[in-house]
Motif scaffolding. Structure first.
Motif, PDB file in Angstrom:
ATOM      1  N   GLU A  44      44.019  40.121  39.972  1.00  0.00           N
ATOM      2  CA  GLU A  44      42.901  41.028  40.246  1.00  0.00           C
ATOM      3  C   GLU A  44      41.705  40.246  40.798  1.00  0.00           C
ATOM      4  OE1 GLU A  44      40.505  44.614  38.016  1.00  0.00           O
ATOM      5  OE2 GLU A  44      41.173  42.920  36.798  1.00  0.00           O
ATOM      6  N   LEU A  45      41.408  39.095  40.203  1.00  0.00           N
ATOM      7  CA  LEU A  45      40.312  38.260  40.695  1.00  0.00           C
ATOM      8  C   LEU A  45      40.596  37.762  42.107  1.00  0.00           C
ATOM      9  CD1 LEU A  45      39.536  36.182  37.467  1.00  0.00           C
ATOM     10  CD2 LEU A  45      38.148  38.026  38.464  1.00  0.00           C
ATOM     11  N   ASP A  46      41.825  37.328  42.347  1.00  0.00           N
ATOM     12  CA  ASP A  46      42.203  36.870  43.685  1.00  0.00           C
ATOM     13  C   ASP A  46      42.042  37.986  44.710  1.00  0.00           C
ATOM     14  OD1 ASP A  46      42.820  34.376  42.693  1.00  0.00           O
ATOM     15  OD2 ASP A  46      44.994  34.695  42.699  1.00  0.00           O
ATOM     16  N   ARG A  47      42.454  39.167  44.337  1.00  0.00           N
ATOM     17  CA  ARG A  47      42.347  40.310  45.249  1.00  0.00           C
ATOM     18  C   ARG A  47      40.884  40.607  45.571  1.00  0.00           C
ATOM     19  NH1 ARG A  47      46.255  45.055  46.266  1.00  0.00           N
ATOM     20  NH2 ARG A  47      47.483  43.207  46.403  1.00  0.00           N
ATOM     21  N   GLN A  48      40.020  40.501  44.562  1.00  0.00           N
ATOM     22  CA  GLN A  48      38.587  40.716  44.794  1.00  0.00           C
ATOM     23  C   GLN A  48      38.019  39.681  45.760  1.00  0.00           C
ATOM     24  OE1 GLN A  48      36.975  40.734  40.822  1.00  0.00           O
ATOM     25  NE2 GLN A  48      37.716  42.819  40.405  1.00  0.00           N
TER      26      GLN A  48
END
Length: 102
Positions: free
Chosen positions: A74-78
């Motif tokens: 999720e952090l990577d996607r953000q």
């Protein structure tokens, strides 16, 4: 109470048919014996039951390593790095479900 159908009655029911469809057999049973017939496919023994799926899903999403990987994804996607899936909505639903189940 024995319920039966003679061979003659069976043949008479399908005398005008060269091929007897499953639907024809269902109608015969319903009409002749007065039963409401519902057909379902036999379970493939290698398939999981709904209860087994729920238990497995709960075990997976309660695993700290899985939670960590999803949080990292999720952090990577953000940050603009897509490491989980090309489907943004699917990924967002998965993250929401995991957060909801905590």
């Amino acid at each position: 109470m024995v319920m039966s159908l003679s061979k003659h009655e069976l043949e008479q029911s399908f005398k005008d048919k060269s091929v007897v469809e499953l639907e024809d057999l269902v109608h015969l049973i319903e009409d002749h014996f007065g039963y409401d017939v519902r057909l379902t496919r036999k379970e493939d023994p290698s398939r999981l039951t709904d209860i087994q799926k729920k238990k497995m899903t709960a075990a997976i999403f309660n695993d700290p390593d899985v939670i960590h990987q999803l949080t990292q994804a999720e952090l990577d996607r953000q940050r603009g790095i897509s490491t989980y899936s090309d489907d943004e909505e699917e990924f967002a639903r998965l993250i929401a479900e995991v957060k909801h189940d905590k």
